[in-house]
Design a protein around this motif. Structure first.
Motif, PDB file in Angstrom:
ATOM      1  N   THR B 108     -17.076  27.963 -62.582  1.00  0.00           N
ATOM      2  CA  THR B 108     -17.260  27.865 -60.580  1.00  0.00           C
ATOM      3  C   THR B 108     -17.319  26.394 -60.126  1.00  0.00           C
ATOM      4  O   THR B 108     -17.065  26.262 -59.345  1.00  0.00           O
ATOM      5  CB  THR B 108     -17.850  28.508 -59.963  1.00  0.00           C
ATOM      6  OG1 THR B 108     -19.235  29.027 -60.403  1.00  0.00           O
ATOM      7  CG2 THR B 108     -17.118  30.112 -60.043  1.00  0.00           C
ATOM      8  N   TRP B 109     -17.637  25.489 -60.947  1.00  0.00           N
ATOM      9  CA  TRP B 109     -19.136  24.482 -60.430  1.00  0.00           C
ATOM     10  C   TRP B 109     -17.994  23.525 -61.057  1.00  0.00           C
ATOM     11  O   TRP B 109     -18.515  22.020 -61.024  1.00  0.00           O
ATOM     12  CB  TRP B 109     -19.846  24.513 -61.153  1.00  0.00           C
ATOM     13  CG  TRP B 109     -19.878  24.623 -63.235  1.00  0.00           C
ATOM     14  CD1 TRP B 109     -19.632  23.315 -63.543  1.00  0.00           C
ATOM     15  CD2 TRP B 109     -20.915  25.391 -64.138  1.00  0.00           C
ATOM     16  NE1 TRP B 109     -20.502  23.892 -64.888  1.00  0.00           N
ATOM     17  CE2 TRP B 109     -20.408  24.966 -65.247  1.00  0.00           C
ATOM     18  CE3 TRP B 109     -20.648  26.415 -63.283  1.00  0.00           C
ATOM     19  CZ2 TRP B 109     -21.056  26.250 -66.023  1.00  0.00           C
ATOM     20  CZ3 TRP B 109     -20.830  28.134 -64.793  1.00  0.00           C
ATOM     21  CH2 TRP B 109     -21.035  27.304 -65.831  1.00  0.00           C
ATOM     22  N   ARG B 110     -16.680  23.354 -61.858  1.00  0.00           N
ATOM     23  CA  ARG B 110     -15.496  22.458 -61.875  1.00  0.00           C
ATOM     24  C   ARG B 110     -14.385  22.858 -61.393  1.00  0.00           C
ATOM     25  O   ARG B 110     -13.609  22.122 -61.678  1.00  0.00           O
ATOM     26  CB  ARG B 110     -15.463  23.111 -63.288  1.00  0.00           C
ATOM     27  CG  ARG B 110     -16.460  22.760 -64.733  1.00  0.00           C
ATOM     28  CD  ARG B 110     -15.945  22.491 -66.064  1.00  0.00           C
ATOM     29  NE  ARG B 110     -16.236  22.200 -67.510  1.00  0.00           N
ATOM     30  CZ  ARG B 110     -16.465  22.324 -68.494  1.00  0.00           C
ATOM     31  NH1 ARG B 110     -15.426  22.894 -68.652  1.00  0.00           N
ATOM     32  NH2 ARG B 110     -17.400  22.379 -69.023  1.00  0.00           N
ATOM     33  N   CYS B 111     -14.635  23.355 -60.589  1.00  0.00           N
ATOM     34  CA  CYS B 111     -13.362  23.998 -60.252  1.00  0.00           C
ATOM     35  C   CYS B 111     -12.946  23.704 -58.166  1.00  0.00           C
ATOM     36  O   CYS B 111     -14.030  23.936 -58.115  1.00  0.00           O
ATOM     37  CB  CYS B 111     -12.432  25.398 -60.663  1.00  0.00           C
ATOM     38  SG  CYS B 111     -13.390  26.673 -59.758  1.00  0.00           S
ATOM     39  N   TYR B 112     -11.918  24.014 -57.421  1.00  0.00           N
ATOM     40  CA  TYR B 112     -12.262  23.867 -55.943  1.00  0.00           C
ATOM     41  C   TYR B 112     -12.584  22.857 -55.966  1.00  0.00           C
ATOM     42  O   TYR B 112     -13.660  22.995 -54.676  1.00  0.00           O
ATOM     43  CB  TYR B 112     -12.127  25.196 -56.033  1.00  0.00           C
ATOM     44  CG  TYR B 112     -11.353  26.008 -56.363  1.00  0.00           C
ATOM     45  CD1 TYR B 112      -9.602  25.147 -56.109  1.00  0.00           C
ATOM     46  CD2 TYR B 112     -11.296  26.830 -57.241  1.00  0.00           C
ATOM     47  CE1 TYR B 112      -8.420  26.632 -56.021  1.00  0.00           C
ATOM     48  CE2 TYR B 112     -10.738  27.625 -57.250  1.00  0.00           C
ATOM     49  CZ  TYR B 112      -9.092  27.451 -56.786  1.00  0.00           C
ATOM     50  OH  TYR B 112      -7.870  28.449 -57.965  1.00  0.00           O
ATOM     51  N   PRO B 113     -12.563  21.159 -56.184  1.00  0.00           N
ATOM     52  CA  PRO B 113     -11.143  20.827 -56.485  1.00  0.00           C
ATOM     53  C   PRO B 113     -11.346  20.447 -57.623  1.00  0.00           C
ATOM     54  O   PRO B 113     -12.772  20.140 -58.248  1.00  0.00           O
ATOM     55  CB  PRO B 113     -11.188  19.371 -55.393  1.00  0.00           C
ATOM     56  CG  PRO B 113     -12.505  18.901 -55.165  1.00  0.00           C
ATOM     57  CD  PRO B 113     -12.860  20.129 -55.151  1.00  0.00           C
ATOM     58  N   GLU B 114     -10.506  20.614 -58.735  1.00  0.00           N
ATOM     59  CA  GLU B 114     -10.865  19.832 -60.058  1.00  0.00           C
ATOM     60  C   GLU B 114     -10.793  18.790 -59.871  1.00  0.00           C
ATOM     61  O   GLU B 114     -10.235  17.840 -59.471  1.00  0.00           O
ATOM     62  CB  GLU B 114      -8.920  20.733 -60.740  1.00  0.00           C
ATOM     63  CG  GLU B 114      -8.185  19.698 -60.588  1.00  0.00           C
ATOM     64  CD  GLU B 114      -8.020  18.957 -61.494  1.00  0.00           C
ATOM     65  OE1 GLU B 114      -8.292  18.480 -62.303  1.00  0.00           O
ATOM     66  OE2 GLU B 114      -7.190  17.983 -61.008  1.00  0.00           O
ATOM     67  N   HIS B 115     -11.334  18.584 -61.714  1.00  0.00           N
ATOM     68  CA  HIS B 115     -11.934  16.531 -61.164  1.00  0.00           C
ATOM     69  C   HIS B 115     -11.565  16.119 -62.292  1.00  0.00           C
ATOM     70  O   HIS B 115     -12.341  15.736 -63.106  1.00  0.00           O
ATOM     71  CB  HIS B 115     -12.944  16.809 -60.621  1.00  0.00           C
ATOM     72  CG  HIS B 115     -13.972  17.266 -61.002  1.00  0.00           C
ATOM     73  ND1 HIS B 115     -15.636  17.239 -62.296  1.00  0.00           N
ATOM     74  CD2 HIS B 115     -14.708  18.682 -61.160  1.00  0.00           C
ATOM     75  CE1 HIS B 115     -16.068  17.929 -62.435  1.00  0.00           C
ATOM     76  NE2 HIS B 115     -16.029  19.101 -62.078  1.00  0.00           N
ATOM     77  N   ILE B 124      -5.059  28.871 -56.471  1.00  0.00           N
ATOM     78  CA  ILE B 124      -4.985  29.656 -55.144  1.00  0.00           C
ATOM     79  C   ILE B 124      -3.786  29.287 -54.241  1.00  0.00           C
ATOM     80  O   ILE B 124      -2.981  29.433 -54.029  1.00  0.00           O
ATOM     81  CB  ILE B 124      -6.224  30.010 -55.337  1.00  0.00           C
ATOM     82  CG1 ILE B 124      -6.850  31.037 -55.179  1.00  0.00           C
ATOM     83  CG2 ILE B 124      -5.727  30.534 -52.730  1.00  0.00           C
ATOM     84  CD1 ILE B 124      -7.918  31.330 -54.596  1.00  0.00           C
ATOM     85  N   PRO B 125      -4.319  27.900 -54.137  1.00  0.00           N
ATOM     86  CA  PRO B 125      -3.112  26.802 -53.115  1.00  0.00           C
ATOM     87  C   PRO B 125      -1.735  27.319 -54.059  1.00  0.00           C
ATOM     88  O   PRO B 125      -0.303  27.216 -53.889  1.00  0.00           O
ATOM     89  CB  PRO B 125      -3.430  25.181 -53.293  1.00  0.00           C
ATOM     90  CG  PRO B 125      -4.801  25.526 -53.390  1.00  0.00           C
ATOM     91  CD  PRO B 125      -4.509  26.605 -54.528  1.00  0.00           C
ATOM     92  N   LEU B 126      -1.340  27.200 -55.053  1.00  0.00           N
ATOM     93  CA  LEU B 126      -0.303  27.409 -56.570  1.00  0.00           C
ATOM     94  C   LEU B 126       0.537  28.736 -56.303  1.00  0.00           C
ATOM     95  O   LEU B 126       1.886  29.223 -56.133  1.00  0.00           O
ATOM     96  CB  LEU B 126      -0.024  27.169 -57.707  1.00  0.00           C
ATOM     97  CG  LEU B 126       0.902  26.900 -58.197  1.00  0.00           C
ATOM     98  CD1 LEU B 126       1.395  25.706 -58.442  1.00  0.00           C
ATOM     99  CD2 LEU B 126       0.407  27.085 -60.261  1.00  0.00           C
ATOM    100  N   MET B 127      -0.163  29.263 -55.501  1.00  0.00           N
ATOM    101  CA  MET B 127       0.154  30.813 -55.582  1.00  0.00           C
ATOM    102  C   MET B 127       0.065  31.503 -54.796  1.00  0.00           C
ATOM    103  O   MET B 127       1.109  32.440 -53.827  1.00  0.00           O
ATOM    104  CB  MET B 127      -1.103  31.890 -56.546  1.00  0.00           C
ATOM    105  CG  MET B 127      -0.670  31.884 -58.043  1.00  0.00           C
ATOM    106  SD  MET B 127      -0.035  33.051 -58.421  1.00  0.00           S
ATOM    107  CE  MET B 127       0.247  32.943 -59.999  1.00  0.00           C
ATOM    108  N   THR B 128      -0.002  30.457 -53.692  1.00  0.00           N
ATOM    109  CA  THR B 128      -0.036  30.895 -52.004  1.00  0.00           C
ATOM    110  C   THR B 128       1.946  31.179 -51.748  1.00  0.00           C
ATOM    111  O   THR B 128       1.606  32.313 -51.289  1.00  0.00           O
ATOM    112  CB  THR B 128      -0.687  29.850 -51.100  1.00  0.00           C
ATOM    113  OG1 THR B 128      -1.939  29.237 -51.515  1.00  0.00           O
ATOM    114  CG2 THR B 128      -0.583  29.970 -49.880  1.00  0.00           C
ATOM    115  N   PRO B 129       2.530  30.517 -51.974  1.00  0.00           N
ATOM    116  CA  PRO B 129       4.055  30.996 -51.535  1.00  0.00           C
ATOM    117  C   PRO B 129       4.505  31.871 -52.114  1.00  0.00           C
ATOM    118  O   PRO B 129       5.968  32.928 -51.803  1.00  0.00           O
ATOM    119  CB  PRO B 129       4.666  30.310 -51.978  1.00  0.00           C
ATOM    120  CG  PRO B 129       3.821  28.901 -52.329  1.00  0.00           C
ATOM    121  CD  PRO B 129       2.726  29.191 -52.690  1.00  0.00           C
TER     122      PRO B 129
END
Lengths: 145, 581
Positions: B108-115, B124-129
């Motif tokens: 959790t401390w490494r994601c959203y946004p990935e860095h 999650i945005p990738l899976m949205t559509p």
């Protein structure tokens, strides 16, 4: 012969009534049709052509130019009719795909799908000239199988 | 107090939900999950099915749901694993298939946004559509809550895929199971779907009872809701014609006297001639001609009733006279009772005979070609031989462009949930994974002997052909029939029809797919003569192995099936191709 000219229509009638396969296919039919070949001024086709014909138990007794009340009306741009006559667009597909607008009982029209295909094959045997830009697709007429 | 790892809690939730298989490709961040399946799954009947590509895993979850009616589950690891799931989730989304997609995520401390973590991805945005609902599980305590929510969302309203993003620290977090217990489904989702409003059902019954030419049209919602029996009963009582969308084939046996094969001239004619149409569980997409004339009646003249589980689907592509939001099965059952109160059983309307005649005329030419003895093999001869070999209840997965079109003409469907085809996505590569999952589903449903076959093109087979190894490993003896024309036939056909034969990027090498199958431990045979198809099918079945028949079809004929022109016209509507040379 120019598409829709009196001699063309006479030839359509003659060849249709001479084709035993087609006559057999329409032996139970008693319908009338109007074909509206719409003008495309941008392509050099300036006038809409309206043709009608009667199918009567295995024969086409009459073909006419102009409007009369008929069972079916099929209408579409000149180019769509050219595509049908060139064999690049199936006639039944043309109205299923709404390239030709239909008035009349669609089910009855589809019931006669095979005879429609045969009729177009007969038309393709007639040396045909087109108007405007479509003149490039004039054909000599091919042998009927 | 019973502390367990988040991944263990996740797996226990899946077990409570009755999940039988998790399809996926393993990964380091997935190991807590697959390990929990290893430790808890065996006794509970939950198994991890390793696939060779995540796309195939999602296709298998999709097919599992199509056949069993229960949600499928698939899993991919962080980054490429989840990215690779996306193309497999899309067909399920397009066809409203409930699947639960699990994706490992970085901490959790490494994601959203990935860095900058390796394989990092904002998933999650990738899976949205391609999903109807999605969430990141940001804390171990929320696992039961969000897993339950995921299943509820997948199955509620218009079904569809949902996605859970699972950070590795959450999967490893210790959670008190007593405080956050996995629950049985009845605690968190409705097991009885919503019935329609009785007043609207009564209005619909009036319309149908007073109709002269009623027609019932089934969409995929009838399959999802298991409402085929009610659908047929209502039609039989009313003497109504029955049609289905292409994706809903199987709702009605295609030799039922009131059934008109979808898109046949008979179906189109009856659809246009009906005075009242009852649309159930469908949205009328392009393959249903958008509900427009002439394939349907004129606006304002033909009355429409629509039943759908989702209010958003009512009147979407065709205005309706009466919309009813409710489950297909519950609504049809209520509607049948209401109709029976209003009218005695009725004879079929007269023009159905004409429609059948139009359909038979349409079919007769195909049947004739189905007897063709030519070499190379005519595609319709192949379809005819294959369909007549397998019994009515066989499950078939169809994959490909032109191959699917040829199959449509002569590969009749007789039973619900036996036709696996990604109707609204037209997604290539589903065939082999769908067939494998179809076989696993048949076994799970207690019908291990139900034959499963796949008809596919050579191009489409290439996407996921490697899953034959999965089939062999999972002891899933499916029969794959490849119509091999060494081309992307549908696209090449389009280039032939519209682009004056300027063939670009459409020719494949003449590959021996039978030898490929043999290399993977499966049965493989090449077929070049039409009278060898049937014996080869028998040898394939007798092998007891997953089998491939590599059938060389006539590549010229295969290019342009009769209705390619219509399909091309639908897809390229309004686009006039005007080549300059």
């Amino acid at each position: 012969m120019k598409l829709g000219s009196p001699e063309y229509l006479e030839e359509v009638k003659r060849r249709s009534n001479a084709d035993a396969t087609y006559c057999e296919m329409i032996k139970d039919e008693h319908e009338s049709y109007t074909l509206v070949i719409q003008a495309e001024p941008k392509k050099g086709v300036n006038e809409t052509l309206t043709i009608g014909f009667q199918v009567d138990h295995g024969q086409i007794p009459e073909i006419w130019i102009g409007e009369r009340p008929t069972t079916f009306t099929l209408a579409g741009p000149y180019g769509v009719w050219v595509d049908i006559l060139r064999g690049v667009l199936g006639p039944n597909k043309a109205f299923t795909m709404r390239k030709l607008k239909i008035k009349g009982n669609f089910l009855q029209l589809l019931k006669g799908a095979d005879s429609t295909i045969r009729w177009v094959e007969i038309l393709r045997t007639i040396p045909t000239e087109f108007e405007g830009e479509y003149a490039q697709y004039n054909f000599e007429g091919q042998e009927l199988i | 107090m019973a502390e367990i790892m988040g991944a263990e809690l996740l797996v226990k939730c899946l077990i409570k939900e009755g999940v039988r298989y998790v399809f996926g490709v393993p990964g380091d961040q997935c190991n807590p999950i697959t390990d929990a399946i290893y430790r808890f799954g065996k006794d509970a009947g939950l198994e991890f099915v390793m696939t060779r590509h995540e796309q195939a895993a999602a296709h298998m979850a999709d097919a599992w749901a199509r056949v069993t009616g229960r949600p499928g589950v698939c899993l991919g690891t962080v980054g490429p694993g989840v990215a690779d799931l996306v193309p497999g989730v899309y067909p399920a989304y397009a066809d409203s298939i409930p699947i639960v997609v699990l994706g490992a995520q970085n901490q959790t401390w490494r994601c959203y946004p990935e860095h900058g973590s390796m394989q990092a991805l904002d998933q999650i945005p990738l899976m949205t559509p391609v999903t109807k609902w999605r969430a990141m599980v940001n804390c171990g305590r929320r696992i039961p809550h969000l897993v339950q929510w995921a299943f509820r969302a997948a199955l509620s309203g218009r079904p569809g895929p949902v996605y859970l993003d699972l950070p590795s620290d959450v999967l490893c977090e210790l959670v008190d199971e007593d405080e956050y217990p996995p629950l049985l489904p009845y605690h968190y989702r409705a097991l009885q779907p919503a019935a329609g409003d009785p007043e609207l059902i009564a209005q619909a019954a009036d319309m149908l009872a007073n109709a002269d030419r009623p027609l019932l049209h089934a969409g995929g919602g009838v399959l999802r809701s298991a409402a085929w029996q009610e659908f047929i009963e209502l039609a039989e009582y009313l003497g109504a014609a029955m049609t289905t969308s292409l994706g809903a084939r199987g709702v009605v046996p295609e030799d039922h006297p009131l059934c008109l094969i979808p898109s046949s001239y008979g179906a189109l004619g009856a659809q246009a001639a009906a005075d009242v149409v009852l649309l159930v569980g469908g949205r009328l997409g392009d393959l249903d001609f958008w509900g427009r004339p002439p394939a349907w009646g004129e606006y304002g003249q033909q009355k429409w009733i629509q039943i759908d589980i989702s209010g958003e689907s009512i009147g979407l592509n065709r205005p309706v006279d009466l919309g009813i939001v409710g489950d297909a099965k519950a609504c049809l059952r209520a509607l049948l009772s209401a109709v029976k109160e209003r009218t005695p059983r009725r004879q079929e309307w007269a023009e159905i005979t004409d429609a059948r005649e139009a359909m038979e005329g349409w079919l007769s030419g195909y049947r004739e070609l189905g007897q063709c003895d030519d070499v190379p093999i005519h595609p319709l001869r192949l379809m005819q031989e294959v369909r007549s070999f397998f019994p009515r209840n066989a499950i078939v997965s169809v994959d490909g462009g032109n191959t699917a079109v040829w199959a449509f003409y002569l590969n009749r469907i007789y039973e619900p949930r036996t036709f696996l085809w990604p109707a609204d996505s037209g997604h290539l590569g589903t065939g082999v994974p769908y067939a494998i999952a179809g076989k696993l589903a048949a076994k799970a449903l207690g019908h291990p002997d139900t034959p499963v076959y796949c008809i596919t093109g050579d191009g489409s087979f290439g996407f996921n052909g490697i899953e034959l190894e999965t089939a062999r490993r999972m002891n899933a003896p499916i029969v794959i029939i490849i119509a091999n024309d060494s081309a992307w036939g549908m696209i090449k056909g389009g280039q032939k029809l519209v682009y004056n034969e300027r063939y670009t990027g459409v020719d494949l090498s003449p590959v021996r797919y039978d030898l490929f199958a043999q290399a993977l431990g499966c049965y493989g045979e090449r077929v070049t003569e039409p009278d060898q198809i049937r014996p080869a099918l028998q040898r394939a079945v007798d092998s007891g192995l997953p089998a491939v028949l590599d059938v060389v079809v006539d590549s010229e004929i295969n290019l342009v099936p009769p209705d390619l022109e219509i399909l091309d016209g639908l897809w390229m509507e309004g686009c006039e191709i005007q080549p300059r040379c």
